[in-house]
Design a protein around this motif. Structure first.
Motif, short mmCIF file in Angstrom:
data_model
loop_
_atom_site.label_atom_id
_atom_site.label_comp_id
_atom_site.label_asym_id
_atom_site.label_seq_id
_atom_site.Cartn_x
_atom_site.Cartn_y
_atom_site.Cartn_z
N LEU A 27 0.87 -1.17 0.00
CA LEU A 27 0.00 0.00 0.00
C LEU A 27 0.91 1.22 0.00
N LEU A 28 0.80 2.07 -1.01
CA LEU A 28 1.69 3.22 -1.15
C LEU A 28 1.04 4.45 -0.52
N VAL A 29 1.78 5.11 0.39
CA VAL A 29 1.31 6.34 1.02
C VAL A 29 2.33 7.43 0.72
N LEU A 30 1.91 8.47 0.03
CA LEU A 30 2.78 9.61 -0.29
C LEU A 30 2.38 10.78 0.60
N SER A 31 3.36 11.40 1.23
CA SER A 31 3.10 12.51 2.14
C SER A 31 3.90 13.74 1.70
N ASN A 32 3.25 14.88 1.71
CA ASN A 32 3.85 16.18 1.35
C ASN A 32 4.25 16.27 -0.12
N PHE A 33 3.50 15.60 -0.99
CA PHE A 33 3.76 15.71 -2.41
C PHE A 33 2.74 16.61 -3.11
N GLY A 34 2.03 17.44 -2.34
CA GLY A 34 1.00 18.30 -2.91
C GLY A 34 1.50 19.63 -3.44
N LEU A 35 2.80 19.83 -3.43
CA LEU A 35 3.36 21.09 -3.91
C LEU A 35 3.19 21.21 -5.43
N GLN A 36 3.13 22.42 -5.93
CA GLN A 36 2.83 22.64 -7.34
C GLN A 36 4.08 22.64 -8.24
N GLN A 37 5.24 22.40 -7.68
CA GLN A 37 6.47 22.40 -8.49
C GLN A 37 6.48 21.15 -9.37
N ILE A 38 6.99 21.31 -10.57
CA ILE A 38 6.92 20.23 -11.57
C ILE A 38 7.76 19.02 -11.17
N HIS A 39 8.90 19.22 -10.52
CA HIS A 39 9.72 18.06 -10.16
C HIS A 39 9.08 17.27 -9.01
N ILE A 40 8.30 17.92 -8.15
CA ILE A 40 7.59 17.22 -7.09
C ILE A 40 6.46 16.38 -7.69
N LYS A 41 5.74 16.95 -8.65
CA LYS A 41 4.68 16.21 -9.32
C LYS A 41 5.25 15.02 -10.08
N LEU A 42 6.40 15.20 -10.69
CA LEU A 42 7.04 14.12 -11.43
C LEU A 42 7.45 12.97 -10.49
N MET A 43 8.01 13.32 -9.33
CA MET A 43 8.38 12.29 -8.35
C MET A 43 7.14 11.53 -7.88
N ALA A 44 6.07 12.25 -7.56
CA ALA A 44 4.84 11.60 -7.09
C ALA A 44 4.28 10.68 -8.16
N SER A 45 4.29 11.13 -9.40
CA SER A 45 3.79 10.31 -10.50
C SER A 45 4.65 9.06 -10.69
N MET A 46 5.96 9.21 -10.54
CA MET A 46 6.86 8.07 -10.69
C MET A 46 6.59 7.02 -9.62
N PHE A 47 6.43 7.46 -8.36
CA PHE A 47 6.17 6.51 -7.28
C PHE A 47 4.80 5.84 -7.46
N GLN A 48 3.79 6.59 -7.88
CA GLN A 48 2.46 6.03 -8.09
C GLN A 48 2.45 5.00 -9.21
N ASN A 49 3.26 5.20 -10.23
CA ASN A 49 3.30 4.27 -11.34
C ASN A 49 4.18 3.05 -11.09
N MET A 50 4.95 3.06 -10.00
CA MET A 50 5.76 1.90 -9.65
C MET A 50 4.90 0.75 -9.12
N PHE A 51 3.73 1.09 -8.55
CA PHE A 51 2.86 0.09 -7.93
C PHE A 51 1.46 0.22 -8.51
N PRO A 52 0.74 -0.90 -8.64
CA PRO A 52 -0.63 -0.82 -9.16
C PRO A 52 -1.53 -0.04 -8.20
#
Length: 118
Positions: A27-52
């Motif tokens: 179960l993936l839990v991401l915390s403090n990834f709500g910032l509007q910077q593009i590299h933060i969004k990219l990291m969050a998207s990468m982690f979300q796509n690593m797991f179904p």
């Protein structure tokens, strides 16, 4: 900074590691990834796509054995990565019934009837 698994296991009083934990994705839990910077969004998207993704309405709680918590610290720009083992246990039932639900058979030699256990 990181810790080796053998160091983590040796520091635990009771470690619970078995092969069945790794048959399902965590179960993936991401915390403090709500910032509007593009590299933060990219990291969050990468982690979300690593797991179904998990459908919370259809998921079987017994299939969730691990939780992966990733926290982003904006001040230091570091990621905290934590991996937890999850165990589902019954709550709000008697001790005897809890043992039966967990498939642990209690000592019934001092009891005359199963109703005394329940």
């Amino acid at each position: 900074q990181y810790s080796l698994i053998k160091d983590v296991v040796s520091s635990l009083k009771r470690h619970r590691m078995h092969e069945q934990q790794f048959t399902h994705h965590p179960l993936l839990v991401l915390s403090n990834f709500g910032l509007q910077q593009i590299h933060i969004k990219l990291m969050a998207s990468m982690f979300q796509n690593m797991f179904p993704s998990i459908n919370v309405h259809k998921v079987n709680l017994n299939s969730i054995k691990r939780c992966l918590l990733i926290t982003y610290d904006a001040e230091t720009q570091l990621l905290d990565f934590r991996h937890y083992s999850v165990k589902v246990v019954p709550v709000g039932v008697s001790k005897g019934l809890k043992k039966l639900l967990q498939e642990k058979f209690p000592n019934m030699s001092r009891l005359e009837d199963i109703s005394e256990l329940l």
